[in-house]
Design an enzyme around this catalytic site. Structure first.
Site, mmCIF file in Angstrom:
data_model
loop_
_atom_site.group_PDB
_atom_site.id
_atom_site.type_symbol
_atom_site.label_atom_id
_atom_site.label_comp_id
_atom_site.label_asym_id
_atom_site.label_seq_id
_atom_site.Cartn_x
_atom_site.Cartn_y
_atom_site.Cartn_z
ATOM 1 N N HIS A 2 0.836 -1.123 0.035
ATOM 2 C CA HIS A 2 -0.096 -0.067 0.176
ATOM 3 C C HIS A 2 0.902 1.132 0.018
ATOM 4 O O HIS A 2 2.230 1.016 0.366
ATOM 5 C CB HIS A 2 -0.750 -0.047 1.296
ATOM 6 C CG HIS A 2 -0.066 -0.216 2.341
ATOM 7 N ND1 HIS A 2 0.027 -1.711 3.048
ATOM 8 C CD2 HIS A 2 0.623 0.372 3.287
ATOM 9 C CE1 HIS A 2 0.935 -1.477 4.065
ATOM 10 N NE2 HIS A 2 1.190 -0.262 4.442
ATOM 11 N N GLN A 40 -4.236 3.717 3.944
ATOM 12 C CA GLN A 40 -3.281 3.014 3.567
ATOM 13 C C GLN A 40 -3.800 2.236 2.511
ATOM 14 O O GLN A 40 -3.954 0.976 2.514
ATOM 15 C CB GLN A 40 -2.524 2.023 4.411
ATOM 16 C CG GLN A 40 -1.620 2.544 5.479
ATOM 17 C CD GLN A 40 -1.193 1.897 6.637
ATOM 18 O OE1 GLN A 40 -2.138 1.335 7.205
ATOM 19 N NE2 GLN A 40 -0.007 1.895 6.872
ATOM 20 N N ASP A 54 7.442 -6.209 3.719
ATOM 21 C CA ASP A 54 6.240 -6.083 4.503
ATOM 22 C C ASP A 54 5.185 -6.885 4.112
ATOM 23 O O ASP A 54 4.891 -6.800 2.712
ATOM 24 C CB ASP A 54 6.086 -4.516 4.725
ATOM 25 C CG ASP A 54 4.842 -3.802 5.536
ATOM 26 O OD1 ASP A 54 5.138 -4.295 6.677
ATOM 27 O OD2 ASP A 54 3.777 -3.654 5.275
ATOM 28 N N GLU A 90 7.959 -10.886 5.492
ATOM 29 C CA GLU A 90 7.148 -10.852 6.872
ATOM 30 C C GLU A 90 6.008 -11.642 6.293
ATOM 31 O O GLU A 90 5.253 -11.348 5.408
ATOM 32 C CB GLU A 90 6.510 -9.523 7.305
ATOM 33 C CG GLU A 90 5.607 -9.695 8.310
ATOM 34 C CD GLU A 90 4.658 -8.478 8.616
ATOM 35 O OE1 GLU A 90 4.341 -8.361 9.647
ATOM 36 O OE2 GLU A 90 4.490 -7.732 7.464
HETATM 37 C C1 NOJ Z 1 3.353 -5.001 8.958
HETATM 38 C C2 NOJ Z 1 4.518 -3.956 9.791
HETATM 39 O O1 NOJ Z 1 5.181 -4.691 10.532
HETATM 40 C C3 NOJ Z 1 3.238 -2.863 10.486
HETATM 41 O O2 NOJ Z 1 4.086 -2.098 11.699
HETATM 42 C C4 NOJ Z 1 2.525 -2.281 9.799
HETATM 43 O O3 NOJ Z 1 1.688 -1.534 10.493
HETATM 44 C C5 NOJ Z 1 1.960 -2.948 8.581
HETATM 45 N N1 NOJ Z 1 2.687 -4.204 8.082
HETATM 46 C C6 NOJ Z 1 1.625 -2.146 7.637
HETATM 47 O O4 NOJ Z 1 2.302 -1.679 6.761
#
Ligand code: NOJ
Length: 560
Positions: free
Chosen positions: A108, A173, A205, A250
């Site tokens: 995003h 976002q 991310d 992640e």
């Molecule tokens: C994962 C990140 O670790 C977190 O801090 C964030 O709010 C979300 N993704 C959205 O980017």
């Protein structure tokens, strides 16, 4: 396998340190950390033994999600410094033997990003298709939101163009439309830009959301038939541009689903992934003082290609998510480590750091870090873990664990000389505040947590079998003990951890060993553990005791 392989595949034995520039060190006294301050602390990090910095987002942002809402992929937030200072930081880090990776947040943008502003202005904008829109009223999606305290739908109505746009996270976002080839090109272009400035890769991310295609129509889907092919493309792009750059993803999914994100047997997608499942089961084991949930998770962790790697951690910058435990298991962890509602978040996680969850018990805290570093994988620390920082529950949501780094016992913990009211975020208060927990006091104290963490890091780096080997959980009779062995070539290390306060002796057997071998203690100056003619050993452990034992032939040449 040669020792030089560990430098080719550097990420398999790295020590990664995650920090947010804005909370690390403020050098111009405006209350916000900056690149100049971070550069001043590079020697501290290299002395600690860190080999790779992970910088949380530092780009221009609307700051509705602490920087994870970017308005310019090519910029540096002017409050933190300039592009020039970023390059100086990367270069200084490299001189001290540290690589730098940065967050890649491309699921995003911010809703103030020029692309989204243009997309919102008119349906005819060439940027309209950069985002995911729908004309009809969306169905109830409250179960799909990530932040249930603020959102109740993953669709937000746009008054101007009278359509809804997709947002997996906050409504500020909007999700990028990955099926659009122009979006994919823009992502690669931004990656190429930062790689050219000397970084060694990205922490990616929210990977599953990046490549998912919720809300798009068939025509759009046809433009993006192979989502994993795109991950392969990104990986080979990073490889081509850098030679040895990485993608640390992640992906908070069950282990079996993570396999596909590594690229299966070929290992040609994400280089590394966080082991969320291992982390969650570690907490369940700690809560129960029973090593079996963790042992089970480790045994079931799928094998990965030689070039892939798990990233191990006990804390990250978000809520400590326990979403993959059952409701009953999660309730056990909540009861043990975060019983008050204000310690919990989103019904699935905790907003405390490890030392407060363990009531500051130094034996237990050390045992947990010893355990984490002894697991096969690459350890990732969140800034401040090395000194045992706590959290500030007075700060909203996930930000409770993102307080200023505690350098000294002085005002603002030495983070900034600005008035406390001007700090980017308040410091921790009470018994985990800077008066009691800070770098300056611990640096000179050989018995400090900081000294212990440096030792763990040194031993981890000297024991590449921990990064490279498959794990064996050794049979032994105590539920509250985890005994593991990592073997790689002729290098073998045995780690034994006691999750309970009850002292015990751990009998186990090491395959192929006899009296010609011995076990050298790597963490404390103790007599070697003797091995009998059948490979049997007895390892004494205190309550919450931990031992790393290097298995070596008596005439071995390896330094212990
Ligand atoms: C994962 C990140 O670790 C977190 O801090 C964030 O709010 C979300 N993704 C959205 O980017």
């Amino acid at each position: 396998m040669r020792i030089s392989d560990t430098s080719d595949l550097w990420w398999k034995t790295a020590v990664i340190y995650c920090l947010d520039v804005q909370t690390f060190m403020d050098w111009n006294d405006d209350g916000m950390g900056d690149f100049a301050g971070l550069a001043e602390r590079i020697d501290y990090l290299s002395e600690l033994g860190v080999t790779c910095l992970w910088l949380m987002p530092f780009h221009p942002t609307t700051d509705r999600d602490d920087g994870y809402d970017i308005t310019d992929y090519y910029g540096v937030d002017p409050r933190l410094g300039s592009a020039g200072e970023f390059v100086e930081l990367v270069r200084t880090a490299r001189d001290r033997g540290m690589r730098v990776i940065i967050d890649l947040v491309v699921n995003h943008t911010s809703d103030r990003h020029p692309w989204f502003r243009a997309a919102r202005r008119s349906k005819a904008s060439p940027y309209r298709d950069f985002y995911v829109w729908r004309a009809d009223r969306p169905p109830d999606s409250h179960k799909d939101v990530t932040f249930p305290d603020r959102e109740s739908s993953i669709w937000e109505y746009d008054e101007k163009t009278e359509e809804w746009y997709l947002h997996r996270f906050y409504r500020t976002q909007p999700d990028l439309n990955i099926t659009n080839p122009r979006v994919r090109d823009e992502i690669v272009k931004a990656m190429g830009f930062w790689l050219e400035l000397g970084i060694s890769g990205f922490r990616v991310d929210a990977v599953p959301f990046v490549i998912e295609t919720t809300g798009v129509d068939q025509q759009e889907l046809d433009r993006f038939r192979d989502p994993h092919g795109y991950l392969r493309h990104l990986r080979s792009f990073v490889g081509r541009r850098t030679g040895d750059g990485i993608l640390l993803g992640e992906v908070n999914l069950p282990h079996q689903d993570q396999k596909a994100f590594f690229g299966g047997k070929d290992g040609d997608e994400l280089t590394m992934q966080f082991d969320f499942i291992g982390m969650q089961n570690l907490y369940l084991s700690l809560a129960r003082e029973d090593a079996r949930p963790l042992a089970r998770a480790l045994r079931r962790r799928p094998a990965i290609s030689a070039e892939s790697q798990w990233a191990t951690f006990v804390r990250n910058h978000d809520e400590l998510t326990l979403d993959k435990l059952s409701d009953e298991e999660r309730a056990e962890v909540f009861a043990a480590f975060g019983p008050q509602p204000e310690m919990q978040l989103y019904g699935r996680g905790l907003r405390r750091r490890l030392p407060t969850m363990l009531d500051g018990d130094p034996r237990r805290i050390r045992m947990v870090y010893s355990l984490m570093f002894s697991l096969p994988g690459t350890p990732v620390l969140l800034y401040g873990e090395e000194i045992g920082m706590g959290e500030n529950l007075a700060i909203d949501g996930r930000l409770a664990v993102r307080t200023p780094m505690q350098w000294t016992a002085g005002r603002n913990g030495g983070f900034s000389r600005a008035a406390p009211s001007r700090l980017v975020r308040p410091v921790v208060e009470g018994s985990f505040g800077p008066e009691h927990v800070n770098v300056a006091a611990q640096r000179g104290d050989p018995d400090s947590l900081l000294a212990f963490m440096s030792l763990l890091i040194r031993r981890y780096r000297e024991s590449p079998e921990l990064g490279w080997a498959d794990l064996r959980v050794l049979d032994q009779p105590h539920r509250h003990v985890l005994a593991t062995e990592c073997a790689w070539d002729d290098r073998r290390i045995v780690a034994v951890h006691n999750l309970s306060a009850v002292a015990c002796t751990v009998p186990t057997t090491l395959d192929g060993c006899d009296t010609t071998y011995q076990l050298i203690d790597l963490l404390e100056d103790r007599d070697p553990v003797e091995i009998d003619g059948r490979g049997r050993i007895d390892v004494p452990l205190e309550g919450y005791g931990y031992r790393w034992l290097r298995l070596t032939p008596r005439d071995g040449r390896r330094l212990a």
